[in-house]
Design a protein around this motif. Sequence first.
Motif, PDB file in Angstrom:
ATOM      1  N   GLY A  99      49.188  31.329  33.528  1.00 50.63           N
ATOM      2  CA  GLY A  99      49.004  31.178  31.922  1.00 50.63           C
ATOM      3  C   GLY A  99      49.922  32.720  31.378  1.00 50.63           C
ATOM      4  N   THR A 100      50.537  33.543  32.018  1.00 52.45           N
ATOM      5  CA  THR A 100      51.279  34.475  31.757  1.00 52.45           C
ATOM      6  C   THR A 100      52.661  34.576  32.424  1.00 52.45           C
ATOM      7  OG1 THR A 100      50.287  36.226  33.174  1.00 52.45           O
ATOM      8  CG2 THR A 100      49.196  35.946  30.956  1.00 52.45           C
ATOM      9  N   ARG A 101      52.810  34.190  33.364  1.00 49.75           N
ATOM     10  CA  ARG A 101      53.946  34.069  34.289  1.00 49.75           C
ATOM     11  C   ARG A 101      54.373  35.702  34.726  1.00 49.75           C
ATOM     12  NH1 ARG A 101      54.724  29.128  36.177  1.00 49.75           N
ATOM     13  NH2 ARG A 101      54.641  27.699  34.635  1.00 49.75           N
ATOM     14  N   PHE A 102      53.350  36.715  34.554  1.00 49.30           N
ATOM     15  CA  PHE A 102      53.617  38.088  35.092  1.00 49.30           C
ATOM     16  C   PHE A 102      52.994  38.173  36.285  1.00 49.30           C
ATOM     17  CE2 PHE A 102      54.011  38.692  30.158  1.00 49.30           C
ATOM     18  CZ  PHE A 102      55.414  38.795  30.331  1.00 49.30           C
ATOM     19  N   VAL A 103      53.850  38.380  37.382  1.00 47.05           N
ATOM     20  CA  VAL A 103      53.234  38.545  38.712  1.00 47.05           C
ATOM     21  C   VAL A 103      52.179  40.038  38.699  1.00 47.05           C
ATOM     22  CG1 VAL A 103      53.624  39.194  41.192  1.00 47.05           C
ATOM     23  CG2 VAL A 103      55.009  37.411  39.555  1.00 47.05           C
ATOM     24  N   GLU A 104      52.540  41.039  38.005  1.00 47.08           N
ATOM     25  CA  GLU A 104      51.887  42.104  38.108  1.00 47.08           C
ATOM     26  C   GLU A 104      50.506  42.202  37.466  1.00 47.08           C
ATOM     27  OE1 GLU A 104      54.833  41.900  36.427  1.00 47.08           O
ATOM     28  OE2 GLU A 104      56.315  42.997  38.064  1.00 47.08           O
ATOM     29  N   GLN A 105      50.485  41.410  36.273  1.00 48.36           N
ATOM     30  CA  GLN A 105      49.209  41.211  35.622  1.00 48.36           C
ATOM     31  C   GLN A 105      48.151  40.244  36.618  1.00 48.36           C
ATOM     32  OE1 GLN A 105      49.578  39.698  31.662  1.00 48.36           O
ATOM     33  NE2 GLN A 105      49.702  41.441  30.807  1.00 48.36           N
ATOM     34  N   ALA A 106      49.000  39.332  37.097  1.00 50.33           N
ATOM     35  CA  ALA A 106      47.910  38.482  38.105  1.00 50.33           C
ATOM     36  C   ALA A 106      47.467  39.067  39.278  1.00 50.33           C
ATOM     37  CB  ALA A 106      48.893  37.152  38.580  1.00 50.33           C
ATOM     38  N   ILE A 107      48.392  40.162  39.958  1.00 54.84           N
ATOM     39  CA  ILE A 107      47.686  40.857  41.088  1.00 54.84           C
ATOM     40  C   ILE A 107      46.698  41.944  40.297  1.00 54.84           C
ATOM     41  CG2 ILE A 107      48.400  42.854  42.529  1.00 54.84           C
ATOM     42  CD1 ILE A 107      51.238  41.399  42.587  1.00 54.84           C
ATOM     43  N   ILE A 108      46.907  42.609  39.319  1.00 51.25           N
ATOM     44  CA  ILE A 108      46.036  43.386  38.734  1.00 51.25           C
ATOM     45  C   ILE A 108      44.636  42.711  38.613  1.00 51.25           C
ATOM     46  CG2 ILE A 108      45.471  45.120  36.817  1.00 51.25           C
ATOM     47  CD1 ILE A 108      48.468  45.661  36.684  1.00 51.25           C
ATOM     48  N   TRP A 109      44.619  41.580  37.734  1.00 47.99           N
ATOM     49  CA  TRP A 109      43.280  40.927  37.637  1.00 47.99           C
ATOM     50  C   TRP A 109      42.878  40.346  38.765  1.00 47.99           C
ATOM     51  CZ3 TRP A 109      40.503  40.772  33.606  1.00 47.99           C
ATOM     52  CH2 TRP A 109      41.089  41.307  32.120  1.00 47.99           C
ATOM     53  N   GLY A 110      43.496  39.889  39.916  1.00 52.22           N
ATOM     54  CA  GLY A 110      42.910  39.560  41.070  1.00 52.22           C
ATOM     55  C   GLY A 110      42.387  40.618  41.776  1.00 52.22           C
ATOM     56  N   LEU A 111      42.742  41.928  41.820  1.00 55.25           N
ATOM     57  CA  LEU A 111      42.209  42.959  42.416  1.00 55.25           C
ATOM     58  C   LEU A 111      40.945  43.383  41.758  1.00 55.25           C
ATOM     59  CD1 LEU A 111      45.353  45.120  43.459  1.00 55.25           C
ATOM     60  CD2 LEU A 111      43.721  43.990  44.895  1.00 55.25           C
ATOM     61  N   VAL A 112      40.801  43.341  40.355  1.00 59.60           N
ATOM     62  CA  VAL A 112      39.574  43.795  39.551  1.00 59.60           C
ATOM     63  C   VAL A 112      38.599  42.783  39.834  1.00 59.60           C
ATOM     64  CG1 VAL A 112      38.891  43.893  37.189  1.00 59.60           C
ATOM     65  CG2 VAL A 112      40.950  44.956  37.834  1.00 59.60           C
ATOM     66  N   THR A 113      39.175  41.440  40.022  1.00 61.70           N
ATOM     67  CA  THR A 113      38.174  40.434  40.103  1.00 61.70           C
ATOM     68  C   THR A 113      37.489  40.586  41.639  1.00 61.70           C
ATOM     69  OG1 THR A 113      39.429  39.018  38.711  1.00 61.70           O
ATOM     70  CG2 THR A 113      37.715  37.862  40.265  1.00 61.70           C
ATOM     71  N   PHE A 114      38.244  40.847  42.559  1.00 60.90           N
ATOM     72  CA  PHE A 114      37.845  41.121  43.896  1.00 60.90           C
ATOM     73  C   PHE A 114      36.707  42.359  44.085  1.00 60.90           C
ATOM     74  CE2 PHE A 114      38.115  43.022  48.082  1.00 60.90           C
ATOM     75  CZ  PHE A 114      37.843  42.244  48.894  1.00 60.90           C
ATOM     76  N   ILE A 115      37.232  43.339  43.330  1.00 64.38           N
ATOM     77  CA  ILE A 115      36.182  44.558  43.391  1.00 64.38           C
ATOM     78  C   ILE A 115      35.093  44.422  42.802  1.00 64.38           C
ATOM     79  CG2 ILE A 115      36.084  46.925  42.639  1.00 64.38           C
ATOM     80  CD1 ILE A 115      38.871  47.153  43.200  1.00 64.38           C
ATOM     81  N   VAL A 116      34.980  43.856  41.509  1.00 66.49           N
ATOM     82  CA  VAL A 116      33.962  43.533  40.657  1.00 66.49           C
ATOM     83  C   VAL A 116      33.005  42.543  41.214  1.00 66.49           C
ATOM     84  CG1 VAL A 116      33.072  42.294  38.473  1.00 66.49           C
ATOM     85  CG2 VAL A 116      35.009  44.218  38.321  1.00 66.49           C
TER      86      VAL A 116
END
Length: 58
Positions: free
Chosen positions: A16-33
């Motif tokens: 959706g965004t083509r930003f790898v950093e945002q994808a990593i951050i959202w993935g980690l947040v989703t994993f923790i939550v």
Amino acid sequence: MSTIAALFVGVIVLFGTRFVEQAIIWGLVTFIVSLVIIATLDLSFKPDDPDPNKPRLR
């Protein structure tokens, strides 16, 4: 389950965004939550009552 959810969200954000950093951050947040939610749900269920004729410590 948490890993699958994190990968799914990470891929969706990456496409959706083509930003790898945002994808990593959202993935980690989703994993923790999702990990916290799964652990909380696991703690909320009471185990079955043990047989009163059997000793508790074995």
